[in-house]
Write an enzyme that holds these catalytic residues in place. Structure first.
Site, mmCIF file in Angstrom:
data_model
loop_
_atom_site.group_PDB
_atom_site.id
_atom_site.type_symbol
_atom_site.label_atom_id
_atom_site.label_comp_id
_atom_site.label_asym_id
_atom_site.label_seq_id
_atom_site.Cartn_x
_atom_site.Cartn_y
_atom_site.Cartn_z
ATOM 1 N N GLY A 13 0.818 -1.212 0.000
ATOM 2 C CA GLY A 13 0.000 0.000 0.000
ATOM 3 C C GLY A 13 0.845 1.251 0.000
ATOM 4 O O GLY A 13 0.601 2.185 0.773
ATOM 5 N N ALA A 14 1.831 1.301 -0.903
ATOM 6 C CA ALA A 14 2.844 2.364 -0.833
ATOM 7 C C ALA A 14 2.619 3.498 -1.828
ATOM 8 O O ALA A 14 3.425 4.413 -1.903
ATOM 9 C CB ALA A 14 4.232 1.770 -1.048
ATOM 10 N N ARG A 16 0.430 5.827 -1.792
ATOM 11 C CA ARG A 16 -0.057 7.089 -1.198
ATOM 12 C C ARG A 16 0.065 7.039 0.320
ATOM 13 O O ARG A 16 0.370 5.982 0.894
ATOM 14 C CB ARG A 16 -1.497 7.365 -1.627
ATOM 15 C CG ARG A 16 -2.489 6.265 -1.254
ATOM 16 C CD ARG A 16 -3.854 6.585 -1.902
ATOM 17 N NE ARG A 16 -4.767 5.463 -1.871
ATOM 18 C CZ ARG A 16 -5.715 5.291 -0.948
ATOM 19 N NH1 ARG A 16 -5.846 6.153 0.027
ATOM 20 N NH2 ARG A 16 -6.531 4.258 -1.011
ATOM 21 N N VAL A 65 -3.172 -7.611 -1.277
ATOM 22 C CA VAL A 65 -2.407 -8.390 -0.295
ATOM 23 C C VAL A 65 -3.267 -9.403 0.453
ATOM 24 O O VAL A 65 -2.740 -10.262 1.156
ATOM 25 C CB VAL A 65 -1.663 -7.487 0.720
ATOM 26 C CG1 VAL A 65 -0.586 -6.667 0.044
ATOM 27 C CG2 VAL A 65 -2.630 -6.622 1.517
ATOM 28 N N ASN A 91 1.970 -2.307 5.513
ATOM 29 C CA ASN A 91 1.313 -1.011 5.705
ATOM 30 C C ASN A 91 -0.114 -0.982 5.160
ATOM 31 O O ASN A 91 -0.931 -0.203 5.646
ATOM 32 C CB ASN A 91 2.159 0.071 5.017
ATOM 33 C CG ASN A 91 1.403 1.380 4.878
ATOM 34 O OD1 ASN A 91 1.270 2.129 5.848
ATOM 35 N ND2 ASN A 91 0.872 1.651 3.687
ATOM 36 N N SER A 143 -2.194 0.533 14.762
ATOM 37 C CA SER A 143 -2.901 1.796 15.062
ATOM 38 C C SER A 143 -3.164 1.893 16.561
ATOM 39 O O SER A 143 -3.292 0.865 17.236
ATOM 40 C CB SER A 143 -4.245 1.795 14.321
ATOM 41 O OG SER A 143 -5.094 2.797 14.821
ATOM 42 N N TYR A 156 -11.951 -2.235 12.461
ATOM 43 C CA TYR A 156 -10.595 -1.682 12.381
ATOM 44 C C TYR A 156 -9.800 -2.025 13.643
ATOM 45 O O TYR A 156 -8.639 -2.456 13.568
ATOM 46 C CB TYR A 156 -10.711 -0.168 12.198
ATOM 47 C CG TYR A 156 -9.426 0.534 11.855
ATOM 48 C CD1 TYR A 156 -8.831 0.378 10.609
ATOM 49 C CD2 TYR A 156 -8.814 1.378 12.776
ATOM 50 C CE1 TYR A 156 -7.660 1.048 10.290
ATOM 51 C CE2 TYR A 156 -7.649 2.051 12.470
ATOM 52 C CZ TYR A 156 -7.072 1.880 11.223
ATOM 53 O OH TYR A 156 -5.907 2.545 10.919
ATOM 54 N N ALA A 158 -10.257 -4.542 15.630
ATOM 55 C CA ALA A 158 -9.962 -5.983 15.635
ATOM 56 C C ALA A 158 -8.777 -6.287 14.721
ATOM 57 O O ALA A 158 -7.862 -7.048 15.079
ATOM 58 C CB ALA A 158 -11.194 -6.765 15.189
HETATM 59 P P1 NAP Z 1 -4.540 5.430 2.852
HETATM 60 O O1 NAP Z 1 -4.037 6.718 2.349
HETATM 61 O O2 NAP Z 1 -5.985 5.115 2.766
HETATM 62 O O3 NAP Z 1 -3.679 4.264 2.196
HETATM 63 C C1 NAP Z 1 -4.037 2.928 2.361
HETATM 64 C C2 NAP Z 1 -3.193 2.125 1.429
HETATM 65 O O4 NAP Z 1 -3.524 0.739 1.595
HETATM 66 C C3 NAP Z 1 -3.425 2.473 -0.023
HETATM 67 O O5 NAP Z 1 -2.171 2.649 -0.629
HETATM 68 C C4 NAP Z 1 -4.133 1.256 -0.586
HETATM 69 O O6 NAP Z 1 -3.736 0.937 -1.916
HETATM 70 C C5 NAP Z 1 -3.625 0.174 0.313
HETATM 71 N N1 NAP Z 1 -4.485 -1.002 0.357
HETATM 72 C C6 NAP Z 1 -5.729 -1.115 0.868
HETATM 73 N N2 NAP Z 1 -6.199 -2.356 0.704
HETATM 74 C C7 NAP Z 1 -5.220 -3.042 0.049
HETATM 75 C C8 NAP Z 1 -5.085 -4.367 -0.416
HETATM 76 N N3 NAP Z 1 -6.071 -5.270 -0.236
HETATM 77 N N4 NAP Z 1 -3.942 -4.725 -1.049
HETATM 78 C C9 NAP Z 1 -2.935 -3.831 -1.226
HETATM 79 N N5 NAP Z 1 -3.006 -2.560 -0.805
HETATM 80 C C10 NAP Z 1 -4.137 -2.175 -0.183
HETATM 81 O O7 NAP Z 1 -4.210 5.266 4.405
HETATM 82 P P2 NAP Z 1 -2.967 5.667 5.324
HETATM 83 O O8 NAP Z 1 -3.490 6.639 6.300
HETATM 84 O O9 NAP Z 1 -1.779 5.986 4.513
HETATM 85 O O10 NAP Z 1 -2.791 4.286 6.090
HETATM 86 C C11 NAP Z 1 -1.634 3.461 5.959
HETATM 87 C C12 NAP Z 1 -1.630 2.508 7.148
HETATM 88 O O11 NAP Z 1 -1.542 3.272 8.363
HETATM 89 C C13 NAP Z 1 -2.902 1.684 7.268
HETATM 90 O O12 NAP Z 1 -2.599 0.378 7.700
HETATM 91 C C14 NAP Z 1 -3.689 2.420 8.348
HETATM 92 O O13 NAP Z 1 -4.588 1.563 9.006
HETATM 93 C C15 NAP Z 1 -2.561 2.886 9.248
HETATM 94 N N6 NAP Z 1 -2.902 4.026 10.100
HETATM 95 C C16 NAP Z 1 -3.264 5.226 9.577
HETATM 96 C C17 NAP Z 1 -3.551 6.281 10.429
HETATM 97 C C18 NAP Z 1 -3.926 7.652 9.932
HETATM 98 O O14 NAP Z 1 -4.279 8.523 10.745
HETATM 99 N N7 NAP Z 1 -3.876 7.927 8.643
HETATM 100 C C19 NAP Z 1 -3.478 6.103 11.827
HETATM 101 C C20 NAP Z 1 -3.107 4.848 12.315
HETATM 102 C C21 NAP Z 1 -2.817 3.815 11.445
HETATM 103 P P3 NAP Z 1 -4.352 1.631 -3.258
HETATM 104 O O15 NAP Z 1 -4.308 3.122 -3.024
HETATM 105 O O16 NAP Z 1 -3.412 1.182 -4.329
HETATM 106 O O17 NAP Z 1 -5.738 1.107 -3.439
#
Ligand code: NAP
Length: 248
Positions: A13-14, A16, A65, A91, A143, A156, A158
């Protein structure tokens, strides 16, 4: 010195958000970087161009994934182009929320599939070669929702708590092989995942953070960069919040 020179890193998920910042940081640290994406092909290709433009090595690889066949093809592609994966950053994640009586079973499953099943499938595929090399780094992006209850976040929470249980078990299982397994817990980071928040919710979250502000994705990437290094070889099984104190 580039601490990860000669290593190959895969960040799921890299294309963005936080994953993008992690991939960029690991490339700056000298790693060859596989940029996995599910749907964001343009973002993934732009990131690969940016890394190559700065003199690094990178490939973009599409895969869901949560699908074992696609994960196998993902690793085969990375191995063919960049060599075996030594640093795996799980990620990829998906947020779907709602009060439990309205949370669709399909949404619950999708959230677990992206974060938890995906982490398991990628880790299981990466470990045999890490064992062969006697060295590996696995970082789960979990998280604060793994540690604290947030109404409407049962799926989420869980998935993210499951990643922590997996981290601790695998840390014990893999330590004798030179493989560390750790979890980083980002606090509130403005990304697409959090873009649906109202201004009111955003302000409420920011004022509840002891540091008084959202995180920059680069701050999460810096923690991953440390855990990926050889010098972090005695750090395993940890839950590392990078959250401005939100879990306190
Ligand atoms: P995001 O911008 O929504 O990015 C999520 C990424 O996950 C996207 O690149 C997406 O890919 C990818 N993804 C989703 N389902 C997938 C799958 N089945 N196979 C491969 N890739 C998949 O979110 P983010 O905020 O950067 O989050 C990144 C990580 O940090 C996540 O695990 C999230 O739970 C965790 N997190 C985020 C926050 C926050 O405040 N933002 C806080 C705590 C934890 P595509 O774009 O190619 O579809």
């Amino acid at each position: 010195m580039q601490a990860l020179k000669g290593r190959t890193a895969l960040v799921t998920g890299a294309a963005r958000g936080i994953g993008r910042a992690i991939a960029l940081r690991l490339a700056q640290d000298g790693a060859s970087v596989a940029v996995n994406y599910a749907t964001s092909v343009e973002g993934a290709e732009a990131l690969v161009s940016e890394i190559r433009g700065a003199g690094g090595r990178a490939v973009a690889v599409q895969a869901d994934v949560g699908d074992v066949t696609q994960v196998d093809a993902l690793f085969a592609h990375v191995e063919a182009h960049l060599g075996p994966v030594g640093v795996l950053v799980n990620n990829a994640g998906l947020h779907r929320g709602g009060r439990v009586e309205r949370l669709a079973p399909a949404d619950f499953e999708a959230v677990l599939r992206a974060s938890l099943v995906g982490s398991f499938l990628c880790t299981a595929r990466a470990v045999p070669q890490m064992k062969d090399h006697g060295w590996g780094r696995i970082v789960q992006i979990s998280s604060p929702a793994a540690l604290r209850g947030f109404a409407g976040d049962a799926a989420y929470g869980a998935a993210k708590a499951g990643q922590l249980g997996m981290t601790r078990c695998l840390a014990v299982e893999l330590a004798p092989h030179g493989i560390t397994v750790n979890a980083v817990l980002p606090g509130y980071v403005p990304t697409e995942m959090t873009s649906g928040l109202s201004d009111k919710s955003r302000t409420a979250i920011e004022t509840s953070i002891p540091c008084g502000r959202a995180a920059d994705p680069g701050e999460i990437a810096a923690a991953v960069s440390y855990l990926a290094r050889s010098e972090a070889g005695y750090v395993t099984g940890v839950t590392l919040p990078v959250d401005g104190g939100i879990v306190l």
